[in-house]
Design a protein around this motif. Structure first.
Motif, mmCIF file in Angstrom:
data_model
loop_
_atom_site.group_PDB
_atom_site.id
_atom_site.type_symbol
_atom_site.label_atom_id
_atom_site.label_comp_id
_atom_site.label_asym_id
_atom_site.label_seq_id
_atom_site.Cartn_x
_atom_site.Cartn_y
_atom_site.Cartn_z
ATOM 1 N N LEU A 6 0.851 -1.182 0.000
ATOM 2 C CA LEU A 6 0.000 0.000 0.000
ATOM 3 C C LEU A 6 0.889 1.236 0.000
ATOM 4 C CD1 LEU A 6 -2.458 -1.262 2.728
ATOM 5 C CD2 LEU A 6 -2.782 -1.332 0.258
ATOM 6 N N THR A 7 0.488 2.252 -0.725
ATOM 7 C CA THR A 7 1.302 3.456 -0.858
ATOM 8 C C THR A 7 0.504 4.687 -0.443
ATOM 9 O OG1 THR A 7 2.541 2.490 -2.688
ATOM 10 C CG2 THR A 7 2.642 4.872 -2.459
ATOM 11 N N PHE A 8 1.095 5.468 0.438
ATOM 12 C CA PHE A 8 0.605 6.792 0.788
ATOM 13 C C PHE A 8 1.449 7.785 -0.001
ATOM 14 C CE2 PHE A 8 -0.544 4.312 4.458
ATOM 15 C CZ PHE A 8 -1.717 4.872 4.908
ATOM 16 N N GLU A 9 0.821 8.777 -0.605
ATOM 17 C CA GLU A 9 1.560 9.813 -1.328
ATOM 18 C C GLU A 9 1.269 11.162 -0.702
ATOM 19 O OE1 GLU A 9 1.768 9.752 -5.567
ATOM 20 O OE2 GLU A 9 1.103 7.658 -5.622
ATOM 21 N N ASP A 15 -0.853 25.945 -1.562
ATOM 22 C CA ASP A 15 0.005 26.286 -0.429
ATOM 23 C C ASP A 15 -0.027 25.229 0.668
ATOM 24 O OD1 ASP A 15 0.792 28.640 -1.598
ATOM 25 O OD2 ASP A 15 -0.781 29.828 -0.635
ATOM 26 N N ALA A 16 -0.735 24.134 0.457
ATOM 27 C CA ALA A 16 -0.885 23.096 1.478
ATOM 28 C C ALA A 16 -0.355 21.760 0.956
ATOM 29 C CB ALA A 16 -2.351 22.970 1.862
ATOM 30 N N TRP A 17 -0.466 20.743 1.804
ATOM 31 C CA TRP A 17 -0.047 19.380 1.465
ATOM 32 C C TRP A 17 -1.208 18.441 1.715
ATOM 33 C CZ3 TRP A 17 4.708 18.307 -0.549
ATOM 34 C CH2 TRP A 17 5.615 19.357 -0.551
ATOM 35 N N THR A 18 -1.320 17.403 0.906
ATOM 36 C CA THR A 18 -2.376 16.417 1.075
ATOM 37 C C THR A 18 -1.779 15.018 1.067
ATOM 38 O OG1 THR A 18 -4.554 15.717 0.320
ATOM 39 C CG2 THR A 18 -2.940 16.200 -1.379
ATOM 40 N N ILE A 19 -2.486 14.088 1.685
ATOM 41 C CA ILE A 19 -2.098 12.686 1.668
ATOM 42 C C ILE A 19 -3.076 11.963 0.758
ATOM 43 C CG2 ILE A 19 -1.809 10.579 3.007
ATOM 44 C CD1 ILE A 19 -1.386 12.408 5.471
ATOM 45 N N PHE A 29 -2.936 19.586 5.020
ATOM 46 C CA PHE A 29 -2.051 20.051 6.077
ATOM 47 C C PHE A 29 -1.291 21.286 5.602
ATOM 48 C CE2 PHE A 29 -2.756 15.573 6.385
ATOM 49 C CZ PHE A 29 -2.982 15.347 7.727
ATOM 50 N N ILE A 30 -1.081 22.225 6.495
ATOM 51 C CA ILE A 30 -0.340 23.443 6.164
ATOM 52 C C ILE A 30 1.143 23.126 5.940
ATOM 53 C CG2 ILE A 30 0.358 25.737 6.989
ATOM 54 C CD1 ILE A 30 -2.599 25.519 6.235
ATOM 55 N N ARG A 31 1.686 22.271 6.806
ATOM 56 C CA ARG A 31 3.114 21.941 6.717
ATOM 57 C C ARG A 31 3.303 20.506 6.226
ATOM 58 N NH1 ARG A 31 6.135 22.979 12.078
ATOM 59 N NH2 ARG A 31 4.871 21.187 12.636
ATOM 60 N N ARG A 32 4.336 20.309 5.404
ATOM 61 C CA ARG A 32 4.647 18.981 4.884
ATOM 62 C C ARG A 32 4.948 18.012 6.021
ATOM 63 N NH1 ARG A 32 9.630 17.009 1.189
ATOM 64 N NH2 ARG A 32 10.736 17.947 2.918
ATOM 65 N N VAL A 33 5.663 18.472 7.040
ATOM 66 C CA VAL A 33 6.026 17.600 8.152
ATOM 67 C C VAL A 33 4.785 17.086 8.879
ATOM 68 C CG1 VAL A 33 6.357 19.425 9.878
ATOM 69 C CG2 VAL A 33 7.638 17.290 10.076
ATOM 70 N N VAL A 56 5.464 7.869 -0.067
ATOM 71 C CA VAL A 56 6.200 8.620 -1.073
ATOM 72 C C VAL A 56 5.916 10.093 -0.833
ATOM 73 C CG1 VAL A 56 6.538 9.005 -3.538
ATOM 74 C CG2 VAL A 56 6.003 6.705 -2.697
ATOM 75 N N VAL A 57 6.976 10.852 -0.627
ATOM 76 C CA VAL A 57 6.842 12.263 -0.279
ATOM 77 C C VAL A 57 7.394 13.128 -1.414
ATOM 78 C CG1 VAL A 57 7.361 14.038 1.424
ATOM 79 C CG2 VAL A 57 7.187 11.644 2.144
ATOM 80 N N ASP A 58 6.537 13.945 -1.994
ATOM 81 C CA ASP A 58 7.001 14.903 -2.999
ATOM 82 C C ASP A 58 7.808 16.001 -2.324
ATOM 83 O OD1 ASP A 58 5.853 13.629 -5.137
ATOM 84 O OD2 ASP A 58 4.146 14.991 -5.294
#
Length: 77
Positions: A6-9, A15-19, A29-33, A56-58
Motif C-alpha cells: 500500500l502506498t501513501f503519497e 500552499d498546502a499538502w495532502t495525503i 495540512f499546512i506543513r509537509r512535516v 512517497v513524499v514529494d
C-alpha cells in the motif's frame, strides 16, 4: 495472512499538502512535516496488520526538479 503493498503519497496542493491513499485525498495540512507525521502514524498501523507499506513524499514545488521524491517505510521511520 493476506498482504499487499500500500502506498501513501504526500503531495503539494497549492500552499498546502495532502495525503493520497487509494487514489483519494485524505486530509490537508499546512506543513509537509504534519502530513508526513499523519501518514507515518496510519502507515505504521497498517504495517502492524501485515501489509507492506511505503510513503512517497514529494518535494516542495520549487525543489521538485532538483531532488527526487523521498520514500519512507513506517517500520524505519
Amino acid at each position: 495472512m493476506h498482504s499487499s503493498e500500500l502506498t501513501f503519497e504526500i503531495e503539494p496542493r497549492g500552499d498546502a499538502w495532502t495525503i493520497s491513499f487509494c487514489h483519494e485525498q485524505n486530509g490537508t495540512f499546512i506543513r509537509r512535516v504534519d502530513a508526513m507525521r499523519s501518514a507515518i502514524g496510519e502507515a505504521d498501523r497498517i504495517y502492524r496488520l501485515g501489509h507492506s507499506v511505503r510513503i512517497v513524499v514529494d518535494r516542495p514545488l520549487r525543489m521538485g526538479e532538483k531532488l527526487p521524491r523521498r520514500v519512507l517505510h513506517p517500520h524505519y521511520a
